[in-house]
Design a protein around this motif. Sequence first.
Motif, PDB file in Angstrom:
ATOM      1  N   TYR A 125      -0.394  -8.256  -0.938  1.00 14.13           N
ATOM      2  CA  TYR A 125       0.569  -7.836   0.097  1.00 14.13           C
ATOM      3  C   TYR A 125       0.006  -8.257   1.464  1.00 14.13           C
ATOM      4  O   TYR A 125      -0.216  -7.448   2.348  1.00 14.13           O
TER       5      TYR A 125
ATOM      6  N   LYS B 125       3.678  -8.147   5.705  1.00 17.08           N
ATOM      7  CA  LYS B 125       4.427  -6.891   5.638  1.00 17.08           C
ATOM      8  C   LYS B 125       5.865  -7.200   5.214  1.00 17.08           C
ATOM      9  O   LYS B 125       6.775  -7.273   6.036  1.00 17.08           O
ATOM     10  N   TYR B 126       6.042  -7.394   3.915  1.00 19.18           N
ATOM     11  CA  TYR B 126       7.347  -7.736   3.367  1.00 19.18           C
ATOM     12  C   TYR B 126       8.268  -6.520   3.348  1.00 19.18           C
ATOM     13  O   TYR B 126       7.827  -5.388   3.134  1.00 19.18           O
ATOM     14  N   GLU B 127       9.549  -6.774   3.556  1.00 22.12           N
ATOM     15  CA  GLU B 127      10.541  -5.715   3.391  1.00 22.12           C
ATOM     16  C   GLU B 127      10.611  -5.287   1.924  1.00 22.12           C
ATOM     17  O   GLU B 127      10.763  -4.100   1.614  1.00 22.12           O
ATOM     18  N   ASN B 128      10.473  -6.239   1.020  1.00 26.11           N
ATOM     19  CA  ASN B 128      10.492  -5.953  -0.415  1.00 26.11           C
ATOM     20  C   ASN B 128       9.125  -5.403  -0.838  1.00 26.11           C
ATOM     21  O   ASN B 128       8.122  -6.094  -0.804  1.00 26.11           O
ATOM     22  N   ARG B 129       9.105  -4.122  -1.231  1.00 22.49           N
ATOM     23  CA  ARG B 129       7.870  -3.449  -1.637  1.00 22.49           C
ATOM     24  C   ARG B 129       7.917  -3.069  -3.122  1.00 22.49           C
ATOM     25  O   ARG B 129       7.359  -2.053  -3.520  1.00 22.49           O
ATOM     26  N   GLU B 130       8.574  -3.884  -3.913  1.00 15.56           N
ATOM     27  CA  GLU B 130       8.813  -3.555  -5.319  1.00 15.56           C
ATOM     28  C   GLU B 130       7.514  -3.266  -6.083  1.00 15.56           C
ATOM     29  O   GLU B 130       7.430  -2.296  -6.849  1.00 15.56           O
ATOM     30  N   THR B 131       6.492  -4.091  -5.889  1.00 15.51           N
ATOM     31  CA  THR B 131       5.230  -3.891  -6.608  1.00 15.51           C
ATOM     32  C   THR B 131       4.565  -2.581  -6.209  1.00 15.51           C
ATOM     33  O   THR B 131       4.099  -1.819  -7.063  1.00 15.51           O
ATOM     34  N   ILE B 132       4.534  -2.302  -4.906  1.00 17.10           N
ATOM     35  CA  ILE B 132       3.937  -1.054  -4.431  1.00 17.10           C
ATOM     36  C   ILE B 132       4.761   0.138  -4.914  1.00 17.10           C
ATOM     37  O   ILE B 132       4.204   1.160  -5.341  1.00 17.10           O
ATOM     38  N   ASN B 133       6.073   0.022  -4.872  1.00 17.58           N
ATOM     39  CA  ASN B 133       6.934   1.112  -5.347  1.00 17.58           C
ATOM     40  C   ASN B 133       6.716   1.390  -6.837  1.00 17.58           C
ATOM     41  O   ASN B 133       6.760   2.543  -7.272  1.00 17.58           O
TER      42      ASN B 133
ATOM     43  N   SER C 256       0.048   3.730  -0.558  1.00 18.51           N
ATOM     44  CA  SER C 256       1.314   2.999  -0.651  1.00 18.51           C
ATOM     45  C   SER C 256       1.824   2.560   0.713  1.00 18.51           C
ATOM     46  O   SER C 256       2.597   1.614   0.811  1.00 18.51           O
ATOM     47  N   TYR C 257       1.391   3.233   1.789  1.00 18.51           N
ATOM     48  CA  TYR C 257       1.895   2.845   3.114  1.00 18.51           C
ATOM     49  C   TYR C 257       0.882   3.034   4.254  1.00 18.51           C
ATOM     50  O   TYR C 257       1.247   2.915   5.423  1.00 18.51           O
TER      51      TYR C 257
END
Length: 198
Positions: free
Chosen positions: A92, A95-103, A127-128
């Motif tokens: 990561y 700072k991608y808008e898509n956080r699918e992996t982290i989610n 996570s953030y």
Amino acid sequence: MCRLLETIKISQGVLQNISLHNDRFNRSRRELFGVEDLISLENEIQLTGQLNNDIYKCRIIYGKKIEKIEILPYAIRNITSLKIVHDPNIQYLYKYENRETINRLFLQKENCDDILIVRNGLITDTSYCNLIFSDGNKLITPANPLLKGTKRAQLLNDGIISEVDLKLTDLHLFKSIFLINAMIDLDDNLEISMDKIF
């Protein structure tokens, strides 16, 4: 190409840490999209006189250009426990808008409030948030976080924290962990004791 996100704290009607946000924003545009022109974020964000003395989050979604700017009220989440999760391949750098992996990793938190992400035995981030470890004297941050945040960069520049490769096996060396990000300062005291890491 995925869109990116920049989050800036507004306190007392003033954009915080804006030079580091500008640097990351324009560096990301250059490295990912080949865009050489510089955009000054403070010139793009319209702060109205309607903002009171509360804390606000300015959320900028962008690619080659800024696509959306929104200003939202902000309150710090109460985080008191972390669940250790492992992902040897997670990346990561931007700072991608898509956080699918982290989610997906966040779903493994069980009864904890958030996760502590470990990559190949090394501690990275929650996570953030970036992490600051305290042994009672020194403040240490992982040398290889998932994302090198702007608040982390400011604290490093000011000599308040130092970088070290931290292994999961080093946890016993510390008394507590502070969580920081663009919206959360070290003196906000979002602190987690080591017995609340599972």
